[in-house]
Design an enzyme around this catalytic site. Structure first.
Site, PDB file in Angstrom:
ATOM      1  N   GLY A 195     -42.702  29.515  25.464  1.00  8.55           N
ATOM      2  CA  GLY A 195     -43.368  30.774  25.138  1.00  8.55           C
ATOM      3  C   GLY A 195     -44.827  30.777  25.558  1.00  8.55           C
ATOM      4  N   CYS A 196     -45.502  29.671  25.337  1.00 10.77           N
ATOM      5  CA  CYS A 196     -46.925  29.586  25.686  1.00 10.77           C
ATOM      6  C   CYS A 196     -47.115  29.595  27.198  1.00 10.77           C
ATOM      7  CB  CYS A 196     -47.544  28.342  25.057  1.00 10.77           C
ATOM      8  SG  CYS A 196     -47.515  28.416  23.246  1.00 10.77           S
TER       9      CYS A 196
END
Length: 171
Positions: free
Chosen positions: A51-52
């Site tokens: 996600g990051c």
């Protein structure tokens, strides 16, 4: 997990809490030194996770458009300078990544929170973004961010805020 009350996130119109943190090259960066520019200040849980990485790469891909609007991107997480440097190099991120190892800045922005993953509770950074105007005030907030498509959403808001600011200055 902790007895201390969580700090509330700053709201639109609030002065953005100032801070100084080391970046991915160990250079100290101070938010107030950016007065006169728009700052997209985004908090993310950790370097080099799915996600990051999605979020960072979307800001990378929009970075030229962001810079054309006299804005900069600063990403903040709790991992150290070495982790930031590796993450930045691996994905060719053209913007500043800041190491908030003591999570003092995350605390001041109300994003150091208790998390729960598969029944395990722990403290970490909530994914959130703050658009800081050239006067150092929070113009927009995104308290709960979904990584995919977020950079485009922030870019649209930056355009809206810049247009509104120009209209006020010419009125």
């Amino acid at each position: 997990m902790t007895d201390q009350m969580a700090t509330a996130q700053p709201l639109a119109g609030d002065v953005a809490p100032d801070f100084t943190l080391p970046d991915d090259t160990s250079t100290s960066r101070r938010l107030s030194d950016q007065h006169g520019k728009w700052v997209i200040l985004y908090f993310y849980p950790t370097d080099d996770t799915p996600g990051c990485t999605t979020e960072a790469c979307s800001f990378r891909d929009a970075n030229d458009e962001i810079e054309e609007r006299d804005a900069v991107v600063w990403g903040v997480s709790h991992l150290g300078v070495g982790s930031k440097a590796a993450f930045k190099a691996k994905y060719k991120l053209p913007f500043v990544l800041l190491a908030d190892e003591e999570h003092a800045v995350a605390d001041s922005y109300g994003v150091w929170v208790e998390k729960n993953n598969y029944g395990k509770k722990y403290m970490g950074i909530a994914r959130a973004t703050f658009l800081v105007d050239p006067d150092g005030k929070v113009a927009r907030t995104w308290p709960k961010v979904k990584a995919d498509g977020h950079a485009e959403e922030v870019l649209a808001a930056l355009d809206e805020e810049r247009t509104a600011r120009s209209a006020l200055q010419t009125a």
